[in-house]
Each structure stands twice: as C-alpha cells, then as structure tokens.
Design an enzyme around this catalytic site. Structure first.
Site, PDB file in Angstrom:
ATOM      1  N   ASN A   9      34.126  44.645  25.046  1.00  0.00           N
ATOM      2  CA  ASN A   9      34.811  43.867  26.087  1.00  0.00           C
ATOM      3  C   ASN A   9      34.000  42.585  26.258  1.00  0.00           C
ATOM      4  O   ASN A   9      32.945  42.600  26.894  1.00  0.00           O
ATOM      5  CB  ASN A   9      34.843  44.697  27.375  1.00  0.00           C
ATOM      6  CG  ASN A   9      35.555  43.990  28.496  1.00  0.00           C
ATOM      7  OD1 ASN A   9      35.946  42.821  28.369  1.00  0.00           O
ATOM      8  ND2 ASN A   9      35.716  44.673  29.609  1.00  0.00           N
ATOM      9  N   ARG A  86      38.974  44.910  23.915  1.00  0.00           N
ATOM     10  CA  ARG A  86      39.802  44.674  25.085  1.00  0.00           C
ATOM     11  C   ARG A  86      40.243  43.212  25.062  1.00  0.00           C
ATOM     12  O   ARG A  86      39.409  42.316  24.959  1.00  0.00           O
ATOM     13  CB  ARG A  86      39.013  44.951  26.353  1.00  0.00           C
ATOM     14  CG  ARG A  86      39.840  44.649  27.564  1.00  0.00           C
ATOM     15  CD  ARG A  86      39.051  44.649  28.822  1.00  0.00           C
ATOM     16  NE  ARG A  86      39.927  44.373  29.945  1.00  0.00           N
ATOM     17  CZ  ARG A  86      39.539  43.775  31.056  1.00  0.00           C
ATOM     18  NH1 ARG A  86      38.288  43.383  31.187  1.00  0.00           N
ATOM     19  NH2 ARG A  86      40.390  43.558  32.026  1.00  0.00           N
ATOM     20  N   HIS A 175      45.187  45.426  34.102  1.00  0.00           N
ATOM     21  CA  HIS A 175      44.634  46.785  34.280  1.00  0.00           C
ATOM     22  C   HIS A 175      45.484  47.815  33.537  1.00  0.00           C
ATOM     23  O   HIS A 175      45.500  48.993  33.915  1.00  0.00           O
ATOM     24  CB  HIS A 175      44.605  47.229  35.766  1.00  0.00           C
ATOM     25  CG  HIS A 175      43.696  46.454  36.654  1.00  0.00           C
ATOM     26  ND1 HIS A 175      43.956  46.250  37.991  1.00  0.00           N
ATOM     27  CD2 HIS A 175      42.520  45.837  36.419  1.00  0.00           C
ATOM     28  CE1 HIS A 175      42.993  45.553  38.537  1.00  0.00           C
ATOM     29  NE2 HIS A 175      42.100  45.271  37.595  1.00  0.00           N
ATOM     30  N   HIS A 203      44.806  51.300  41.180  1.00  0.00           N
ATOM     31  CA  HIS A 203      43.484  50.995  40.606  1.00  0.00           C
ATOM     32  C   HIS A 203      42.780  50.051  41.583  1.00  0.00           C
ATOM     33  O   HIS A 203      43.193  48.906  41.750  1.00  0.00           O
ATOM     34  CB  HIS A 203      43.642  50.348  39.223  1.00  0.00           C
ATOM     35  CG  HIS A 203      42.343  49.895  38.641  1.00  0.00           C
ATOM     36  ND1 HIS A 203      41.744  50.528  37.574  1.00  0.00           N
ATOM     37  CD2 HIS A 203      41.503  48.896  38.998  1.00  0.00           C
ATOM     38  CE1 HIS A 203      40.582  49.929  37.314  1.00  0.00           C
ATOM     39  NE2 HIS A 203      40.432  48.930  38.155  1.00  0.00           N
ATOM     40  N   ASN A 206      36.953  45.812  41.909  1.00  0.00           N
ATOM     41  CA  ASN A 206      36.847  44.448  42.440  1.00  0.00           C
ATOM     42  C   ASN A 206      38.211  43.783  42.380  1.00  0.00           C
ATOM     43  O   ASN A 206      38.621  43.082  43.285  1.00  0.00           O
ATOM     44  CB  ASN A 206      35.794  43.664  41.662  1.00  0.00           C
ATOM     45  CG  ASN A 206      34.415  44.030  42.152  1.00  0.00           C
ATOM     46  OD1 ASN A 206      34.165  44.031  43.358  1.00  0.00           O
ATOM     47  ND2 ASN A 206      33.525  44.376  41.237  1.00  0.00           N
ATOM     48  N   GLY A 207      38.917  44.015  41.251  1.00  0.00           N
ATOM     49  CA  GLY A 207      40.339  43.662  41.177  1.00  0.00           C
ATOM     50  C   GLY A 207      41.127  44.914  41.549  1.00  0.00           C
ATOM     51  O   GLY A 207      40.657  46.021  41.312  1.00  0.00           O
ATOM     52  N   ARG A 236      39.741  38.089  45.920  1.00  0.00           N
ATOM     53  CA  ARG A 236      41.063  37.456  45.700  1.00  0.00           C
ATOM     54  C   ARG A 236      42.003  37.802  46.848  1.00  0.00           C
ATOM     55  O   ARG A 236      41.990  38.925  47.339  1.00  0.00           O
ATOM     56  CB  ARG A 236      41.670  37.953  44.385  1.00  0.00           C
ATOM     57  CG  ARG A 236      40.890  37.533  43.172  1.00  0.00           C
ATOM     58  CD  ARG A 236      41.492  38.108  41.911  1.00  0.00           C
ATOM     59  NE  ARG A 236      40.492  38.812  41.125  1.00  0.00           N
ATOM     60  CZ  ARG A 236      40.763  39.733  40.198  1.00  0.00           C
ATOM     61  NH1 ARG A 236      42.008  40.062  39.924  1.00  0.00           N
ATOM     62  NH2 ARG A 236      39.781  40.320  39.545  1.00  0.00           N
ATOM     63  N   GLY A 326      36.505  51.933  41.352  1.00  0.00           N
ATOM     64  CA  GLY A 326      35.328  52.189  42.191  1.00  0.00           C
ATOM     65  C   GLY A 326      35.681  52.582  43.620  1.00  0.00           C
ATOM     66  O   GLY A 326      35.100  53.514  44.183  1.00  0.00           O
ATOM     67  N   GLY A 328      38.899  53.505  44.756  1.00  0.00           N
ATOM     68  CA  GLY A 328      39.825  54.646  44.736  1.00  0.00           C
ATOM     69  C   GLY A 328      39.117  55.962  44.441  1.00  0.00           C
ATOM     70  O   GLY A 328      39.483  57.015  44.964  1.00  0.00           O
ATOM     71  N   GLU A 329      38.082  55.899  43.584  1.00  0.00           N
ATOM     72  CA  GLU A 329      37.384  57.126  43.188  1.00  0.00           C
ATOM     73  C   GLU A 329      36.355  57.572  44.213  1.00  0.00           C
ATOM     74  O   GLU A 329      35.952  58.727  44.233  1.00  0.00           O
ATOM     75  CB  GLU A 329      36.653  56.897  41.849  1.00  0.00           C
ATOM     76  CG  GLU A 329      37.591  56.715  40.678  1.00  0.00           C
ATOM     77  CD  GLU A 329      36.903  56.131  39.459  1.00  0.00           C
ATOM     78  OE1 GLU A 329      35.676  56.308  39.317  1.00  0.00           O
ATOM     79  OE2 GLU A 329      37.596  55.500  38.641  1.00  0.00           O
ATOM     80  N   ASN A 330      35.867  56.623  45.034  1.00  0.00           N
ATOM     81  CA  ASN A 330      34.719  56.940  45.898  1.00  0.00           C
ATOM     82  C   ASN A 330      34.968  56.855  47.395  1.00  0.00           C
ATOM     83  O   ASN A 330      34.231  57.465  48.165  1.00  0.00           O
ATOM     84  CB  ASN A 330      33.555  56.000  45.571  1.00  0.00           C
ATOM     85  CG  ASN A 330      33.026  56.247  44.170  1.00  0.00           C
ATOM     86  OD1 ASN A 330      32.573  57.340  43.872  1.00  0.00           O
ATOM     87  ND2 ASN A 330      33.126  55.243  43.311  1.00  0.00           N
ATOM     88  N   GLU A 381      38.796  53.433  30.902  1.00  0.00           N
ATOM     89  CA  GLU A 381      39.507  52.456  30.068  1.00  0.00           C
ATOM     90  C   GLU A 381      38.973  52.446  28.641  1.00  0.00           C
ATOM     91  O   GLU A 381      39.722  52.256  27.685  1.00  0.00           O
ATOM     92  CB  GLU A 381      39.376  51.064  30.688  1.00  0.00           C
ATOM     93  CG  GLU A 381      40.121  50.966  32.007  1.00  0.00           C
ATOM     94  CD  GLU A 381      39.683  49.808  32.878  1.00  0.00           C
ATOM     95  OE1 GLU A 381      40.265  48.738  32.733  1.00  0.00           O
ATOM     96  OE2 GLU A 381      38.768  49.980  33.713  1.00  0.00           O
TER      97      GLU A 381
HETATM   98  P1  ADP Z   1      35.176  46.554  38.703  1.00  0.00           P
HETATM   99  O1  ADP Z   1      36.581  46.186  39.068  1.00  0.00           O
HETATM  100  O2  ADP Z   1      34.247  45.385  38.686  1.00  0.00           O
HETATM  101  O3  ADP Z   1      35.064  47.471  37.500  1.00  0.00           O
HETATM  102  P2  ADP Z   1      34.544  48.939  40.232  1.00  0.00           P
HETATM  103  O4  ADP Z   1      35.733  49.701  39.724  1.00  0.00           O
HETATM  104  O5  ADP Z   1      33.199  49.416  39.850  1.00  0.00           O
HETATM  105  O6  ADP Z   1      34.651  47.393  39.970  1.00  0.00           O
HETATM  106  O7  ADP Z   1      34.652  48.960  41.842  1.00  0.00           O
HETATM  107  C1  ADP Z   1      33.755  48.267  42.651  1.00  0.00           C
HETATM  108  C2  ADP Z   1      34.114  48.556  44.102  1.00  0.00           C
HETATM  109  O8  ADP Z   1      33.966  49.964  44.346  1.00  0.00           O
HETATM  110  C3  ADP Z   1      33.192  47.848  45.095  1.00  0.00           C
HETATM  111  O9  ADP Z   1      33.952  47.307  46.154  1.00  0.00           O
HETATM  112  C4  ADP Z   1      32.331  48.992  45.596  1.00  0.00           C
HETATM  113  O10 ADP Z   1      31.851  48.777  46.905  1.00  0.00           O
HETATM  114  C5  ADP Z   1      33.326  50.133  45.580  1.00  0.00           C
HETATM  115  N1  ADP Z   1      32.614  51.416  45.697  1.00  0.00           N
HETATM  116  C6  ADP Z   1      31.800  52.007  44.807  1.00  0.00           C
HETATM  117  N2  ADP Z   1      31.274  53.141  45.347  1.00  0.00           N
HETATM  118  C7  ADP Z   1      31.776  53.263  46.608  1.00  0.00           C
HETATM  119  C8  ADP Z   1      31.627  54.203  47.676  1.00  0.00           C
HETATM  120  N3  ADP Z   1      30.850  55.269  47.556  1.00  0.00           N
HETATM  121  N4  ADP Z   1      32.311  53.987  48.818  1.00  0.00           N
HETATM  122  C9  ADP Z   1      33.103  52.915  48.958  1.00  0.00           C
HETATM  123  N5  ADP Z   1      33.294  51.989  47.988  1.00  0.00           N
HETATM  124  C10 ADP Z   1      32.638  52.160  46.832  1.00  0.00           C
END
Ligand code: ADP
Length: 393
Positions: A9, A86, A175, A203, A206-207, A236, A326, A328-330, A381
C-alpha cells in the site's frame, strides 16, 4: 496450500507492506517504510514477534524502500507467488482486481485526476515493485471496485447529467476491500452464501463509511466522488450544505484549495471538539466533561445512525448491521449510542456482549430476540488483497 503474497500500500511518503498467506490470512510479516523523501527515511519490520527498524539513506524514495523490503523478505526464505497492490481509484473501468500491464498502468494514471493524493503514489509503488519482483504477477486491487455494482439511482448526483457524461462526476465509494471482507466474513459467520447475504456495514476508522449490500452486491455507500462525503470522520466533515464552500470562501477570504483543506483536515471530530481527531481521546475527555468532545461524539453517532437508518430502505431482509475499523471494532460506547437510535424499532443491544467485543474480538452484540442482529467484525483488508492477487498466481 500456502500461497504467500506480498501486499503493498504505497502512499506519497510511505509504503505499508505485509506478507499474507492468501489461504489462511495469516500475516507472516508486516512493516512500514516511512518518511520517504526526508532525512529520517526508514523501514520498520515486524517478523516472528520481533520488531526491527532499519535506516534508509537520507531522502530515500520508494525505489530504495522497496529494494530494502524485497531484501528483508528474501532473507526469510519466503517465496511469494504474487504482489497485490492497493489502488485507491479505479474509476468505472475496474469492477474487479486485474493483473497489471501497461494499459492498466495508464488507466490508473488516468484516474489520478480523481484521486490526486493516492493514485500517483500507488502507481509509483507498482512501477518500483515490478523492478524488485520482475517475474511475479502484479495485481491491482481497487478501493472503488466493490461499489461498481451500485445502481444509477445511488451513484448519480442530482447535477446536470452532462457532468457525468463529460467529466465522470458521480459517486464512486471507497474502503471497498474492507466492506468486501466484512461481507464475506458475515456470510461465513451466518452460514450463508455471499450472494444470499444482506448487510449494512460501517467501517469507522480515521475515514468512515457505511455501505448497503443486498445479496452480496453493494447497492449504496456513503463516500462519494471523493472520500469527503457522508459520515463525520476524524478530520473530514462529511455531508454539509453544498453551498458552504462558496460561503466560506467569501466569509474567510480563502481560496478554493484552502477551503478544501479546511473541510478535509480541520473538520470532523477534530473540528467540532476543538481537541482531537482521535475517538479514544475524545471518549476519555468526554468522561471528564469536555463539552467539545461530548458534542463531537454525539454528532458522530447521530449522523452514523441516520445513514444506517437510511440504508434500511435499500436492504430488505437485512441479515446484520456490522461494525468495523478502529472505532467500530473497539468503541462499545459509539456502538451503544448509535444503536440506541434504533431502540424504538426493537433493536436490543446485549451490554455484556457489546463490552466484550473490543481489541480484536469478533461476534454478535445484540440480544437473541433483537429483530436486527448487530455484529463486530475486525477488518482485514490485506487478506482481501492477498486473496485477489493470488488468483493470478
Ligand atoms: P485508519 O483509518 O487510519 O486505518 P483505524 O481503523 O486504526 O484508522 O482507526 C483509528 C480510530 O480508531 C481512531 O479514532 C482511534 O481513536 C479509534 N480507536 C482505536 N482504539 C479505540 C478504543 N479502544 N476506543 C475508542 N476508539 C478507538
């Protein structure tokens, strides 16, 4: 059978790389060449649990980085069968992954007008990686390809049609590899075939984007001509009144490029909170009562819920709403707040399951009697790129 693929990438000053087994999805090695063109250009590699940082020569660019990366890979004894690249924008030409030849390179170049920050860097990566791996098939996997199944009523803007005909102005979506991974994995979790699976996937990194998929085909998505439309993102703005850029130019005395920068890099969570683009930092600040953080998270979730709700009109027999990326997963908080907007439709979150699904955990987060199931699925991805590239090996 193992099929190791080099996944690349390439950004304008970085190369993210991995060796992925296309069969199992296992990442043997991951790494990042960064600060290319700067004094401190370097490559960081993670292999067998160990992390190593290698300095490149001052102002090293992609060619030197890829030479170093291929040397590092060769030392492991891994014999890759293909290289997957990518590529952000494939326009209307690319509806799936393709093996790269000169005509593909030219088409990627032609699409650069629509992704000026990404496609030229992707192409540089392709050209230099071909020198590093001259005998392997090089495959372009496009972020936009998954959305080429969208119907016209979803991808056309309400603008004069000539702008579409003459300038290819339409909604493309981004995405795509992530939404494709979420579709395939949800289908497998639900024991359904992909072409029987209907989901809304969010998804959130950051985006951010939401996609509606009906029976395995994308029918709508929130990112548009560029990755600025739709949801609130880290920096954004997502959807705004289309007359605002002109109003802002007049009010602030800025030119079009400066306003574009404001909308892309100074807005979203960062702009609203006046604190950070990082969701985790905002959650911590909101807990301490930071007013900007509280309203930023509120707007983020409300806009997300509006998109998910909107896509319900396009997804009869919806199997699941799926969160990834990030955030959605956390973030159990963002999921709880967003799904709270659907409680009058009966959607019932299981608080324990929601709290459990963090840090890479995968599974359902709704109660058994919820009329719509909601899931968390960590995206991958790189695996999608590896799988698609391996088809040409
Ligand atoms: P990118 O789009 O750059 O790949 P990621 O998918 O890694 O980014 O997502 C980054 C986002 O995920 C950031 O806003 C970060 O704060 C958020 N994030 C990561 N871990 C957590 C968490 N435990 N709780 C809340 N937000 C989280």
């Amino acid at each position: 059978m193992k099929k190791d693929v080099v996944v690349l990438n390439c950004g304008s000053s970085s190369v993210k790389f991995a060796i992925i087994d296309a069969t199992s999805g296992e990442a043997q090695m991951t790494g990042l060449a960064e600060s290319l063109g700067n004094q401190d250009a370097s490559v960081t590699v993670k292999y067998k649990g160990e992390k190593q940082k290698i300095a490149l020569s001052e102002n090293a660019m992609h060619a030197e980085a890829l030479e170093e990366i291929s040397r590092i890979i060769a030392k492991t004894g891994v014999e890759p069968v293909a290289v997957g690249h990518r590529v952000v924008h494939g326009g209307e030409k690319f509806k799936q992954a393709v093996q790269i030849d000169e005509s593909v390179e030219q088409a990627i170049q032609e699409c650069a007008a629509m992704a000026p920050l990404h496609n030229p860097a992707n192409l540089t990566g392709i050209l230099t990686a071909k020198t590093a791996y001259p005998s392997l098939p090089h495959v372009a996997v496009f972020d936009t390809a998954f959305f080429q199944s969208m119907p016209q009523h979803a991808y056309l803007y309400a603008l004069p049609r000539a702008l579409y005909r003459d300038h290819a102005i339409r909604r493309y979506g981004f995405h795509g590899t992530s939404h494709k991974y979420i579709l395939d994995t949800t289908a497998s979790e639900l024991n359904k075939s992909v072409d029987e699976t209907t989901i809304i996937s969010a998804h959130l990194g950051n985006g951010c984007s939401v996609t509606a998929v009906v029976k395995g085909k994308a029918v709508d998505t929130s990112l548009g001509f560029t990755p600025l439309e739709g949801l609130v993102m880290g920096t954004r703005c997502g959807d705004i009144d289309p007359s605002l850029p002109t109003v802002l130019q007049q009010k602030l005395g800025k030119n079009a490029e400066e306003i574009n920068k404001l909308l892309n890099t100074e807005s979203g969570l960062l702009g609203i909170s006046e604190l950070s683009n990082d969701c985790r930092a905002l959650e911590e600040a909101a807990e301490q009562g930071h007013e900007g953080a509280i309203i930023a998270l509120e707007i983020f979730c409300y806009r997300l819920a509006k998109y998910i709700g909107g896509y319900m009109v396009a997804t009869p027999d919806l199997d699941a709403i799926v969160f990834t990326g990030g955030i959605g997963e956390n973030s159990s908080l963002i999921r709880e707040k967003t799904l709270g907007y659907f409680s009058h439709l009966g959607v019932k979150l299981d608080a324990d399951k929601n709290l459990d699904k963090r840090f890479g955990a995968q599974g359902e987060i709704t109660a058994a009697d919820s009329p719509i199931a909601c899931w968390v699925i960590p995206t991958n991805e790189e695996w999608v790129i590896a799988q698609q590239a391996a088809q040409f090996a």
